[in-house]
Design a protein around this motif. Structure first.
Motif, PDB file in Angstrom:
ATOM      1  N   PHE A 147      -5.247   8.891   3.977  1.00 40.86           N
ATOM      2  CA  PHE A 147      -4.927   9.946   3.226  1.00 40.86           C
ATOM      3  C   PHE A 147      -4.188   9.233   1.953  1.00 40.86           C
ATOM      4  O   PHE A 147      -3.793   7.775   2.359  1.00 40.86           O
ATOM      5  CB  PHE A 147      -3.707  10.977   3.610  1.00 40.86           C
ATOM      6  CG  PHE A 147      -2.690  10.371   4.175  1.00 40.86           C
ATOM      7  CD1 PHE A 147      -1.450  10.511   3.445  1.00 40.86           C
ATOM      8  CD2 PHE A 147      -2.546  10.138   5.369  1.00 40.86           C
ATOM      9  CE1 PHE A 147      -0.234  10.203   3.794  1.00 40.86           C
ATOM     10  CE2 PHE A 147      -1.140   9.410   6.104  1.00 40.86           C
ATOM     11  CZ  PHE A 147      -0.251   9.750   5.233  1.00 40.86           C
ATOM     12  N   TRP A 148      -3.843   9.939   0.833  1.00 39.90           N
ATOM     13  CA  TRP A 148      -3.225   9.283  -0.202  1.00 39.90           C
ATOM     14  C   TRP A 148      -1.860   9.778  -0.459  1.00 39.90           C
ATOM     15  O   TRP A 148      -1.677  11.038  -0.172  1.00 39.90           O
ATOM     16  CB  TRP A 148      -4.122   9.268  -1.383  1.00 39.90           C
ATOM     17  CG  TRP A 148      -5.301   8.549  -1.356  1.00 39.90           C
ATOM     18  CD1 TRP A 148      -6.549   9.119  -0.824  1.00 39.90           C
ATOM     19  CD2 TRP A 148      -5.395   7.236  -2.002  1.00 39.90           C
ATOM     20  NE1 TRP A 148      -7.394   7.944  -0.933  1.00 39.90           N
ATOM     21  CE2 TRP A 148      -6.760   6.911  -1.716  1.00 39.90           C
ATOM     22  CE3 TRP A 148      -4.591   6.085  -2.691  1.00 39.90           C
ATOM     23  CZ2 TRP A 148      -7.289   5.549  -1.870  1.00 39.90           C
ATOM     24  CZ3 TRP A 148      -5.307   5.022  -3.044  1.00 39.90           C
ATOM     25  CH2 TRP A 148      -6.533   4.711  -2.790  1.00 39.90           C
ATOM     26  N   ASP A 149      -0.775   8.786  -0.738  1.00 35.49           N
ATOM     27  CA  ASP A 149       0.628   9.249  -1.061  1.00 35.49           C
ATOM     28  C   ASP A 149       1.072   8.647  -2.345  1.00 35.49           C
ATOM     29  O   ASP A 149       1.182   7.379  -2.370  1.00 35.49           O
ATOM     30  CB  ASP A 149       1.430   8.917   0.261  1.00 35.49           C
ATOM     31  CG  ASP A 149       3.002   9.733  -0.087  1.00 35.49           C
ATOM     32  OD1 ASP A 149       2.927  10.723  -0.292  1.00 35.49           O
ATOM     33  OD2 ASP A 149       3.795   8.612  -0.063  1.00 35.49           O
ATOM     34  N   HIS A 150       1.434   9.437  -3.484  1.00 30.88           N
ATOM     35  CA  HIS A 150       1.662   8.767  -4.630  1.00 30.88           C
ATOM     36  C   HIS A 150       0.818   7.489  -5.145  1.00 30.88           C
ATOM     37  O   HIS A 150       1.244   6.307  -5.432  1.00 30.88           O
ATOM     38  CB  HIS A 150       3.215   8.251  -4.631  1.00 30.88           C
ATOM     39  CG  HIS A 150       3.920   9.481  -4.312  1.00 30.88           C
ATOM     40  ND1 HIS A 150       4.033  10.551  -4.910  1.00 30.88           N
ATOM     41  CD2 HIS A 150       4.929   9.535  -3.110  1.00 30.88           C
ATOM     42  CE1 HIS A 150       5.245  11.288  -4.573  1.00 30.88           C
ATOM     43  NE2 HIS A 150       5.439  10.881  -3.398  1.00 30.88           N
ATOM     44  N   GLU A 151      -0.434   7.712  -4.775  1.00 26.12           N
ATOM     45  CA  GLU A 151      -1.722   6.770  -5.427  1.00 26.12           C
ATOM     46  C   GLU A 151      -1.613   5.686  -4.483  1.00 26.12           C
ATOM     47  O   GLU A 151      -2.033   4.480  -4.816  1.00 26.12           O
ATOM     48  CB  GLU A 151      -1.442   6.415  -6.707  1.00 26.12           C
ATOM     49  CG  GLU A 151      -1.833   7.682  -7.918  1.00 26.12           C
ATOM     50  CD  GLU A 151      -1.835   7.496  -9.103  1.00 26.12           C
ATOM     51  OE1 GLU A 151      -1.519   5.868  -9.531  1.00 26.12           O
ATOM     52  OE2 GLU A 151      -1.786   7.948 -10.028  1.00 26.12           O
ATOM     53  N   GLN A 152      -0.949   5.745  -3.146  1.00 25.25           N
ATOM     54  CA  GLN A 152      -1.041   4.724  -2.254  1.00 25.25           C
ATOM     55  C   GLN A 152      -1.898   5.196  -1.059  1.00 25.25           C
ATOM     56  O   GLN A 152      -1.575   6.194  -0.637  1.00 25.25           O
ATOM     57  CB  GLN A 152       0.619   4.307  -1.937  1.00 25.25           C
ATOM     58  CG  GLN A 152       0.640   2.787  -1.882  1.00 25.25           C
ATOM     59  CD  GLN A 152       2.061   2.487  -1.594  1.00 25.25           C
ATOM     60  OE1 GLN A 152       3.034   3.514  -1.207  1.00 25.25           O
ATOM     61  NE2 GLN A 152       2.383   1.309  -1.693  1.00 25.25           N
ATOM     62  N   GLN A 153      -2.738   4.354  -0.503  1.00 26.08           N
ATOM     63  CA  GLN A 153      -3.461   4.668   0.450  1.00 26.08           C
ATOM     64  C   GLN A 153      -2.696   4.394   1.817  1.00 26.08           C
ATOM     65  O   GLN A 153      -2.045   3.488   2.082  1.00 26.08           O
ATOM     66  CB  GLN A 153      -4.884   3.823   0.635  1.00 26.08           C
ATOM     67  CG  GLN A 153      -5.790   4.392   1.716  1.00 26.08           C
ATOM     68  CD  GLN A 153      -7.038   3.630   1.685  1.00 26.08           C
ATOM     69  OE1 GLN A 153      -6.963   2.576   1.737  1.00 26.08           O
ATOM     70  NE2 GLN A 153      -8.196   4.713   1.928  1.00 26.08           N
ATOM     71  N   MET A 154      -2.604   5.707   2.692  1.00 27.33           N
ATOM     72  CA  MET A 154      -2.100   5.460   3.932  1.00 27.33           C
ATOM     73  C   MET A 154      -2.892   5.690   4.941  1.00 27.33           C
ATOM     74  O   MET A 154      -4.014   6.300   4.928  1.00 27.33           O
ATOM     75  CB  MET A 154      -0.823   6.192   4.049  1.00 27.33           C
ATOM     76  CG  MET A 154       0.304   6.071   2.982  1.00 27.33           C
ATOM     77  SD  MET A 154       1.404   4.610   3.310  1.00 27.33           S
ATOM     78  CE  MET A 154       2.750   5.098   2.036  1.00 27.33           C
ATOM     79  N   VAL A 155      -2.680   5.347   6.216  1.00 25.77           N
ATOM     80  CA  VAL A 155      -3.433   5.753   7.389  1.00 25.77           C
ATOM     81  C   VAL A 155      -2.529   6.457   8.402  1.00 25.77           C
ATOM     82  O   VAL A 155      -1.497   5.953   8.837  1.00 25.77           O
ATOM     83  CB  VAL A 155      -4.052   4.613   8.104  1.00 25.77           C
ATOM     84  CG1 VAL A 155      -4.984   5.182   9.373  1.00 25.77           C
ATOM     85  CG2 VAL A 155      -4.891   3.865   6.974  1.00 25.77           C
ATOM     86  N   GLN A 156      -3.008   7.492   8.947  1.00 29.41           N
ATOM     87  CA  GLN A 156      -2.081   8.490  10.162  1.00 29.41           C
ATOM     88  C   GLN A 156      -2.886   7.838  11.446  1.00 29.41           C
ATOM     89  O   GLN A 156      -4.067   7.878  11.384  1.00 29.41           O
ATOM     90  CB  GLN A 156      -2.324   9.729  10.129  1.00 29.41           C
ATOM     91  CG  GLN A 156      -1.533  10.448  11.110  1.00 29.41           C
ATOM     92  CD  GLN A 156      -1.790  11.911  11.165  1.00 29.41           C
ATOM     93  OE1 GLN A 156      -1.653  12.808  10.067  1.00 29.41           O
ATOM     94  NE2 GLN A 156      -2.304  12.572  12.424  1.00 29.41           N
ATOM     95  N   ILE A 157      -2.105   7.441  12.341  1.00 30.23           N
ATOM     96  CA  ILE A 157      -2.542   6.950  13.727  1.00 30.23           C
ATOM     97  C   ILE A 157      -1.872   8.026  14.633  1.00 30.23           C
ATOM     98  O   ILE A 157      -0.856   8.110  14.727  1.00 30.23           O
ATOM     99  CB  ILE A 157      -1.901   5.431  13.754  1.00 30.23           C
ATOM    100  CG1 ILE A 157      -2.277   4.486  12.727  1.00 30.23           C
ATOM    101  CG2 ILE A 157      -2.555   4.892  15.244  1.00 30.23           C
ATOM    102  CD1 ILE A 157      -3.912   4.039  12.636  1.00 30.23           C
ATOM    103  N   THR A 158      -2.709   8.259  15.400  1.00 32.30           N
ATOM    104  CA  THR A 158      -2.430   9.190  16.498  1.00 32.30           C
ATOM    105  C   THR A 158      -2.697   8.267  17.741  1.00 32.30           C
ATOM    106  O   THR A 158      -3.819   8.086  18.104  1.00 32.30           O
ATOM    107  CB  THR A 158      -3.069  10.454  16.636  1.00 32.30           C
ATOM    108  OG1 THR A 158      -3.077  11.235  15.483  1.00 32.30           O
ATOM    109  CG2 THR A 158      -2.618  11.252  17.729  1.00 32.30           C
TER     110      THR A 158
END
Length: 350
Positions: free
Chosen positions: A105-116
């Motif tokens: 997902f993107w947060d303030h034009e920064q790519q993040m990854v959610q890990i479960t």
């Protein structure tokens, strides 16, 4: 508006903290958020966040290539969601078998990854219990065949010993027959041990080409004696997969041994390895007598064999090992022309 935003953010974090699965947000490999379950799993205190640490600190080093490959798939938009298994190092210094799910997902034009991270220790225990039950079921099916296969040579041994009892001299022909029957009983019991003896599997990243070369070396003397040519062909330097080295060696030994025994003098055995995008391929081909068409449906079943002194258990063990390694096997054969076993294993990326 600002107050509502903060309230929503607080409610969101409080909700995520109630989830039993460990949830981590990554920026590249660095942790920028961890919920309570993740803190409890990876640190000693559920209230101590993991922010700023690399997730790699908590992953078994042998699993890092798998993790990085899937992270790259997510970050390069090749996959929208990916789920895979690996071992997590817990706060108690235990290796925990885990199922990892990644979402980008993107947060303030920064790519993040959610890990479960889901602890699947209980699921693994149930799977192991089911495997043991399946093994016991196989042993049950084997019982009638074992009684038949062992009773015949025992009857033969008993008969020849009774004949020798009434003779003052040792009959060497009788002795040879008795020894041959004892060897047959020994072969059955040794192969059956695979199903009855508990084995601790040790899966590591390994090179299938090394196992193939080691196995060919084992049979070089026998091949020279019967003037059989053995060749190995490799497309690429490494053919990496995850598996138990001893068990995979047994697969190669069983199939090459069968090939040698099926070949008349002057034949050939060719072992070929090549890599696909996600799989490693191995073919073991011989120029032997082939498998009769009517025998195909019984391949891999107990006590089915086309050899005069075979038990069929060796091939049954081979099929079981390949299945346990999430592999596949297909067979092509033509009478009086030869047989090819095609093995496919999941590929391990560096």
């Amino acid at each position: 508006m600002s107050g509502n935003s903060k309230s929503t953010e607080f409610d969101f974090k409080r909700m995520i903290d109630q989830i039993l699965d460990a949830i981590i947000i990554l920026n590249r490999e660095k942790i920028v958020y961890s919920n309570r379950a993740a803190n409890k799993l990876l640190s000693f205190d559920e209230n101590t966040p993991l922010c700023g640490l690399s997730l790699g600190l908590f992953i078994d080093p042998s699993d890092m290539p798998i993790f990085r490959r899937h992270l790259e798939e997510i970050c390069s938009n090749k996959m929208s969601t990916v789920t895979f298994a690996l071992s997590i190092q817990s706060s108690k210094n235990n290796k925990i078998p885990s199922e990892i799910t990644c979402h980008p997902f993107w947060d303030h034009e920064q790519q993040m990854v959610q890990i479960t991270i889901r602890d699947i220790s209980d699921r693994k225990a149930v799977e192991e219990s089911m495997r043991q039950s399946e093994k016991l079921s196989v042993i049950g099916e084997l019982s009638a065949g074992i009684l038949h296969e062992i009773r015949n040579p025992l009857t033969s041994i008993k008969g020849f010993l009774q004949l020798m009892e009434n003779s003052s001299q040792v009959n060497m022909d009788y002795m040879r027959i008795i020894m041959r029957e004892i060897v047959q009983i020994e072969k059955i019991t040794n192969e059956l041990l695979y199903f009855t003896k508990p084995k601790r599997e040790h899966f590591t990243q390994l090179d299938l080409s090394e196992i193939a070369q080691e196995t060919i070396s084992l049979f070089e003397t026998q091949a020279i004696k019967q003037q059989t040519e053995m060749k190995i062909s490799m497309n690429g330097e490494n053919h990496l997969s995850f598996g138990d080295r001893t068990q995979l060696k047994q697969v190669f030994v069983n199939l090459i041994k069968n090939a040698i025994e099926a070949i008349p003098t002057g034949g050939k055995i060719i072992v070929n390895l090549w890599s696909g995008d996600h799989e490693e391929h191995v073919t073991i081909s011989d120029t032997g007598k082939g498998i009769p068409e009517q025998a195909f449906q019984n391949l891999g079943k107990s006590f089915f064999t086309t050899k005069a002194t075979g038990t069929g258990l060796g091939l049954m063990v081979t099929y079981t090992i390949i299945k346990n390694h999430k592999g596949k096997v297909t067979v092509e054969s033509e009478e009086n022309k030869g047989t090819t076993f095609h093995l496919i294993f999941p590929k391990a990326h560096r």
